[in-house]
Design a protein around this motif. Sequence first.
Motif, PDB file in Angstrom:
ATOM      1  N   GLY A 231       0.810  -1.217   0.000  1.00 20.72           N
ATOM      2  CA  GLY A 231       0.000   0.000   0.000  1.00 20.72           C
ATOM      3  C   GLY A 231       0.844   1.268   0.000  1.00 20.72           C
ATOM      4  O   GLY A 231       0.766   2.081  -0.922  1.00 20.72           O
ATOM      5  N   PRO A 232       1.681   1.473   1.033  1.00 21.12           N
ATOM      6  CA  PRO A 232       2.491   2.696   1.053  1.00 21.12           C
ATOM      7  C   PRO A 232       3.518   2.764  -0.066  1.00 21.12           C
ATOM      8  O   PRO A 232       3.787   3.844  -0.596  1.00 21.12           O
ATOM      9  CB  PRO A 232       3.167   2.660   2.429  1.00 21.12           C
ATOM     10  N   LEU A 233       4.089   1.628  -0.464  1.00 23.90           N
ATOM     11  CA  LEU A 233       5.022   1.646  -1.590  1.00 23.90           C
ATOM     12  C   LEU A 233       4.283   1.971  -2.893  1.00 23.90           C
ATOM     13  O   LEU A 233       4.801   2.680  -3.755  1.00 23.90           O
ATOM     14  CB  LEU A 233       5.740   0.302  -1.714  1.00 23.90           C
ATOM     15  N   GLY A 234       3.054   1.463  -3.023  1.00 24.21           N
ATOM     16  CA  GLY A 234       2.248   1.774  -4.199  1.00 24.21           C
ATOM     17  C   GLY A 234       1.873   3.244  -4.258  1.00 24.21           C
ATOM     18  O   GLY A 234       1.803   3.833  -5.339  1.00 24.21           O
ATOM     19  N   GLU A 235       1.635   3.860  -3.081  1.00 22.82           N
ATOM     20  CA  GLU A 235       1.345   5.291  -3.063  1.00 22.82           C
ATOM     21  C   GLU A 235       2.560   6.098  -3.512  1.00 22.82           C
ATOM     22  O   GLU A 235       2.417   7.105  -4.226  1.00 22.82           O
ATOM     23  CB  GLU A 235       0.904   5.696  -1.657  1.00 22.82           C
ATOM     24  N   ALA A 236       3.758   5.664  -3.097  1.00 28.38           N
ATOM     25  CA  ALA A 236       4.975   6.332  -3.575  1.00 28.38           C
ATOM     26  C   ALA A 236       5.114   6.174  -5.086  1.00 28.38           C
ATOM     27  O   ALA A 236       5.476   7.125  -5.795  1.00 28.38           O
ATOM     28  CB  ALA A 236       6.201   5.756  -2.864  1.00 28.38           C
ATOM     29  N   LEU A 237       4.807   4.982  -5.593  1.00 30.98           N
ATOM     30  CA  LEU A 237       4.861   4.751  -7.038  1.00 30.98           C
ATOM     31  C   LEU A 237       3.851   5.627  -7.765  1.00 30.98           C
ATOM     32  O   LEU A 237       4.139   6.171  -8.844  1.00 30.98           O
ATOM     33  CB  LEU A 237       4.606   3.278  -7.337  1.00 30.98           C
ATOM     34  N   ALA A 238       2.673   5.807  -7.188  1.00 32.36           N
ATOM     35  CA  ALA A 238       1.651   6.661  -7.806  1.00 32.36           C
ATOM     36  C   ALA A 238       2.154   8.103  -7.913  1.00 32.36           C
ATOM     37  O   ALA A 238       1.900   8.789  -8.918  1.00 32.36           O
ATOM     38  CB  ALA A 238       0.366   6.616  -6.989  1.00 32.36           C
ATOM     39  N   ARG A 239       2.894   8.580  -6.914  1.00 34.64           N
ATOM     40  CA  ARG A 239       3.436   9.938  -6.991  1.00 34.64           C
ATOM     41  C   ARG A 239       4.474  10.036  -8.101  1.00 34.64           C
ATOM     42  O   ARG A 239       4.558  11.050  -8.801  1.00 34.64           O
ATOM     43  CB  ARG A 239       4.044  10.337  -5.649  1.00 34.64           C
ATOM     44  N   ALA A 240       5.275   8.975  -8.287  1.00 29.79           N
ATOM     45  CA  ALA A 240       6.239   8.975  -9.382  1.00 29.79           C
ATOM     46  C   ALA A 240       5.535   8.941 -10.735  1.00 29.79           C
ATOM     47  O   ALA A 240       5.991   9.569 -11.699  1.00 29.79           O
ATOM     48  CB  ALA A 240       7.183   7.775  -9.245  1.00 29.79           C
ATOM     49  N   VAL A 241       4.410   8.228 -10.820  1.00 26.87           N
ATOM     50  CA  VAL A 241       3.621   8.207 -12.057  1.00 26.87           C
ATOM     51  C   VAL A 241       3.129   9.607 -12.382  1.00 26.87           C
ATOM     52  O   VAL A 241       3.235  10.073 -13.525  1.00 26.87           O
ATOM     53  CB  VAL A 241       2.434   7.228 -11.936  1.00 26.87           C
TER      54      VAL A 241
ATOM     55  N   ALA B  59      -0.644   1.170  -6.822  1.00 25.71           N
ATOM     56  CA  ALA B  59      -0.518   2.524  -7.364  1.00 25.71           C
ATOM     57  C   ALA B  59      -1.785   2.926  -8.108  1.00 25.71           C
ATOM     58  O   ALA B  59      -2.242   4.077  -8.006  1.00 25.71           O
ATOM     59  CB  ALA B  59       0.691   2.605  -8.296  1.00 25.71           C
ATOM     60  N   ALA B  60      -2.363   1.993  -8.874  1.00 25.03           N
ATOM     61  CA  ALA B  60      -3.600   2.295  -9.596  1.00 25.03           C
ATOM     62  C   ALA B  60      -4.727   2.632  -8.623  1.00 25.03           C
ATOM     63  O   ALA B  60      -5.508   3.555  -8.854  1.00 25.03           O
ATOM     64  CB  ALA B  60      -3.982   1.113 -10.488  1.00 25.03           C
ATOM     65  N   ARG B  61      -4.808   1.905  -7.513  1.00 23.92           N
ATOM     66  CA  ARG B  61      -5.838   2.204  -6.509  1.00 23.92           C
ATOM     67  C   ARG B  61      -5.622   3.595  -5.920  1.00 23.92           C
ATOM     68  O   ARG B  61      -6.582   4.347  -5.705  1.00 23.92           O
ATOM     69  CB  ARG B  61      -5.819   1.147  -5.400  1.00 23.92           C
ATOM     70  N   ALA B  62      -4.356   3.940  -5.635  1.00 24.29           N
ATOM     71  CA  ALA B  62      -4.066   5.264  -5.080  1.00 24.29           C
ATOM     72  C   ALA B  62      -4.461   6.360  -6.068  1.00 24.29           C
ATOM     73  O   ALA B  62      -5.010   7.401  -5.671  1.00 24.29           O
ATOM     74  CB  ALA B  62      -2.575   5.360  -4.744  1.00 24.29           C
ATOM     75  N   LEU B  63      -4.207   6.150  -7.345  1.00 24.27           N
ATOM     76  CA  LEU B  63      -4.577   7.148  -8.350  1.00 24.27           C
ATOM     77  C   LEU B  63      -6.092   7.249  -8.513  1.00 24.27           C
ATOM     78  O   LEU B  63      -6.623   8.346  -8.711  1.00 24.27           O
ATOM     79  CB  LEU B  63      -3.915   6.793  -9.687  1.00 24.27           C
ATOM     80  N   ARG B  64      -6.776   6.120  -8.399  1.00 23.35           N
ATOM     81  CA  ARG B  64      -8.252   6.168  -8.495  1.00 23.35           C
ATOM     82  C   ARG B  64      -8.845   6.931  -7.317  1.00 23.35           C
ATOM     83  O   ARG B  64      -9.869   7.613  -7.459  1.00 23.35           O
ATOM     84  CB  ARG B  64      -8.824   4.753  -8.571  1.00 23.35           C
TER      85      ARG B  64
ATOM     86  N   ALA C 173       5.547   7.287 -20.577  1.00 25.23           N
ATOM     87  CA  ALA C 173       6.426   7.622 -19.461  1.00 25.23           C
ATOM     88  C   ALA C 173       6.756   6.332 -18.728  1.00 25.23           C
ATOM     89  O   ALA C 173       6.250   5.254 -19.064  1.00 25.23           O
ATOM     90  CB  ALA C 173       5.757   8.623 -18.516  1.00 25.23           C
ATOM     91  N   ALA C 174       7.617   6.450 -17.724  1.00 22.52           N
ATOM     92  CA  ALA C 174       7.938   5.322 -16.853  1.00 22.52           C
ATOM     93  C   ALA C 174       8.120   5.849 -15.440  1.00 22.52           C
ATOM     94  O   ALA C 174       8.537   6.999 -15.229  1.00 22.52           O
ATOM     95  CB  ALA C 174       9.200   4.599 -17.327  1.00 22.52           C
ATOM     96  N   ALA C 175       7.810   5.004 -14.450  1.00 17.96           N
ATOM     97  CA  ALA C 175       7.902   5.424 -13.057  1.00 17.96           C
ATOM     98  C   ALA C 175       8.314   4.240 -12.201  1.00 17.96           C
ATOM     99  O   ALA C 175       7.926   3.092 -12.469  1.00 17.96           O
ATOM    100  CB  ALA C 175       6.564   5.979 -12.569  1.00 17.96           C
ATOM    101  N   THR C 176       9.113   4.527 -11.167  1.00 23.26           N
ATOM    102  CA  THR C 176       9.537   3.500 -10.223  1.00 23.26           C
ATOM    103  C   THR C 176       9.450   4.044  -8.802  1.00 23.26           C
ATOM    104  O   THR C 176       9.407   5.262  -8.588  1.00 23.26           O
ATOM    105  CB  THR C 176      10.991   3.043 -10.486  1.00 23.26           C
ATOM    106  N   VAL C 177       9.428   3.139  -7.840  1.00 21.67           N
ATOM    107  CA  VAL C 177       9.469   3.575  -6.446  1.00 21.67           C
ATOM    108  C   VAL C 177      10.820   4.201  -6.133  1.00 21.67           C
ATOM    109  O   VAL C 177      10.900   5.235  -5.478  1.00 21.67           O
ATOM    110  CB  VAL C 177       9.195   2.387  -5.497  1.00 21.67           C
ATOM    111  N   ALA C 178      11.905   3.568  -6.623  1.00 23.39           N
ATOM    112  CA  ALA C 178      13.241   4.036  -6.246  1.00 23.39           C
ATOM    113  C   ALA C 178      14.200   3.934  -7.416  1.00 23.39           C
ATOM    114  O   ALA C 178      13.959   3.209  -8.390  1.00 23.39           O
ATOM    115  CB  ALA C 178      13.766   3.215  -5.064  1.00 23.39           C
ATOM    116  N   ALA C 179      15.290   4.690  -7.324  1.00 18.20           N
ATOM    117  CA  ALA C 179      16.375   4.646  -8.307  1.00 18.20           C
ATOM    118  C   ALA C 179      17.679   4.412  -7.564  1.00 18.20           C
ATOM    119  O   ALA C 179      17.942   5.038  -6.531  1.00 18.20           O
ATOM    120  CB  ALA C 179      16.452   5.953  -9.097  1.00 18.20           C
ATOM    121  N   ALA C 180      18.484   3.478  -8.081  1.00 14.39           N
ATOM    122  CA  ALA C 180      19.726   3.099  -7.415  1.00 14.39           C
ATOM    123  C   ALA C 180      20.875   4.010  -7.821  1.00 14.39           C
ATOM    124  O   ALA C 180      20.887   4.583  -8.912  1.00 14.39           O
ATOM    125  CB  ALA C 180      20.076   1.647  -7.740  1.00 14.39           C
ATOM    126  N   GLY C 181      21.858   4.106  -6.953  1.00 12.71           N
ATOM    127  CA  GLY C 181      23.105   4.798  -7.258  1.00 12.71           C
ATOM    128  C   GLY C 181      22.878   6.235  -7.657  1.00 12.71           C
ATOM    129  O   GLY C 181      22.169   6.999  -7.005  1.00 12.71           O
TER     130      GLY C 181
END
Length: 246
Positions: free
Chosen positions: A92-102, A142-147, A228-236
């Motif tokens: 849930g919380p990780l999906g919400e972060a992904l929704a913000r990146a979307v 993430a889709a649920r958070a956006l809805r 576009a593309a979106a992720t929760v996190a980016a490495a390095g």
Amino acid sequence: MPPTSAPPRSPSARGPFAHALAGLLDVLVPARCAGCGTDRGQLCPGCRHLLTTARPGPCAALPWAHAAAPYDGPVRRLLLAHKERGALRLAGPLGEALARAVRSARGPRPGQGPLLLVPVPSARAAVRARGHDPTLRLAEAAARALRREGLDARAVPLLRHTRPVADQAGLPAAERHRNLHGALTVRPLGHRRSAGLRPVLVDDLVTTGASLAEAARALSAAGLPPGAAATVAAAGADRHPGNGPG
């Protein structure tokens, strides 16, 4: 009984059992925070605040991809707990972060139809070993958070693997791209499900960008270029400077 007396089990046999056990323990046993280890539940207020306040921004490896946070510290541990240890309530919380990146990657585009989130697929062997598909689960969250924000968003697993691929861990960037090139394709009937839409690729993590690049190639080859593309996190160094938590 000595451990040697027990017959060995395959990863596919262990995965679903471990997934079910982790889910049961997640409910019955008070957990330490998967991000920082404090004894305040699976996600403490501080780590939740970190997920909700990190500023999404473009990735250096793929400027058309946006990440919600850098892949280090608590964010790294939260993603690993969800992916590898079956901490499903973190979706849930990780999906919400992904929704913000979307939202950051896509920008405001009113009147352009449903928002289609396409997860980068995990290898079938990895899904069997883990007992779940973490990227699809995050895409659905993430889709649920956006809805909830009034957007017509849906997660659709359009892509599949066409051949086995080596484990990406430890491979340098050039070998990661060679390992994945040509490995993905759009599922049968995928065109019908996404006609007229520009998909947004989503993943839990971007490192070299090889997975997202191959997913974009496969969608484009099928006439469905991602918007576009979106992720929760980016490495390095994949996040541009100035886009860290704040």
